[in-house]
Design an enzyme around this catalytic site. Structure first.
Site, PDB file in Angstrom:
ATOM      1  N   ALA A   1       0.849  -1.193   0.000  1.00 60.87           N
ATOM      2  CA  ALA A   1       0.000   0.000   0.000  1.00 60.87           C
ATOM      3  C   ALA A   1       0.881   1.237   0.000  1.00 60.87           C
ATOM      4  O   ALA A   1       2.012   1.207   0.491  1.00 60.87           O
ATOM      5  CB  ALA A   1      -0.918   0.006   1.215  1.00 60.87           C
ATOM      6  N   ASP A   2       0.339   2.296  -0.556  1.00 61.82           N
ATOM      7  CA  ASP A   2       1.046   3.568  -0.519  1.00 61.82           C
ATOM      8  C   ASP A   2       0.015   4.683  -0.466  1.00 61.82           C
ATOM      9  O   ASP A   2      -1.097   4.542  -0.976  1.00 61.82           O
ATOM     10  CB  ASP A   2       1.962   3.747  -1.726  1.00 61.82           C
ATOM     11  CG  ASP A   2       2.947   4.880  -1.519  1.00 61.82           C
ATOM     12  OD1 ASP A   2       3.656   4.876  -0.491  1.00 61.82           O
ATOM     13  OD2 ASP A   2       3.005   5.783  -2.364  1.00 61.82           O
TER      14      ASP A   2
END
Length: 192
Positions: free
Chosen positions: A69-70
């Site tokens: 995730a970012d």
């Protein structure tokens, strides 16, 4: 087995809320916006690279599913990174003061034979901040290591005048979208 390609305590807490058993894996990737890349493309690419790097570290284990995730904070089309010092943190907070910005978060699940993703964008409206409020907040140390120099779940919650979108996405892992991805991969939620 689920692996979280993140050392973020916040992402770990959020994933644990879904009742998923997981281990963390350090999958650092170079995070830099490429020429012509939109903020949404950037955050998705980085999340996918994190998941892919995690899977590579695991040697492509057949049963491994890696979650990457970012999150990025965007105002006026500019991606605001993590402040390197107090002066940079103050400049970022002044830029957000009294304005609405966007927070984009992408999530990728990657396994040896499959990958899938989800992305969310959330509008966050900051109240007007005085110089003393900014200085006091920076003195807590909370802005460091945070995109846009704030943590919505922390002391900066006092600055949030409104939000339209995913609160957990602003924290770093949109729970609804992540739960859908996990279920589509056959991962049970809230299992004992």
């Amino acid at each position: 087995m689920i692996y979280l390609a993140s050392q973020s305590p916040r992402r770990q807490e959020l994933l644990a809320q879904l009742g998923v058993r997981f281990e963390t894996i350090d999958a650092s990737v170079h995070e830099q916006l490429q020429a012509g890349e939109s903020p949404e493309q950037y955050v998705s690419r980085v999340a996918r690279e994190k998941a892919g790097a995690g899977l590579f570290k695991l040697g492509g284990q057949a049963q491994a599913i890696v979650l990457g995730a970012d999150t990025d904070v965007v105002i006026d089309g500019d991606v605001l990174g993590k402040p390197e010092d107090a002066g940079q943190a103050a400049a970022l907070l002044r830029r957000l003061s009294g304005r609405t910005h966007q927070v984009h978060t992408a999530v990728w699940l990657v396994s040896a034979g499959r990958e899938s993703s989800a992305a969310v964008s959330t509008d966050v409206r900051f109240a007007e901040l005085s110089d003393s409020e900014i200085a006091d907040y920076i003195a807590t140390g909370e802005p460091f290591g945070k995109a846009g120099a704030y943590a919505i779940q922390g002391r900066a919650a006092a600055f949030i005048a409104g939000i339209c979108g995913s609160y957990s996405g602003v924290m770093g892992l949109p729970l609804h979208e992540t739960s859908v991805l996990l279920r589509n991969f056959g991962v049970p939620l809230w299992s004992s």
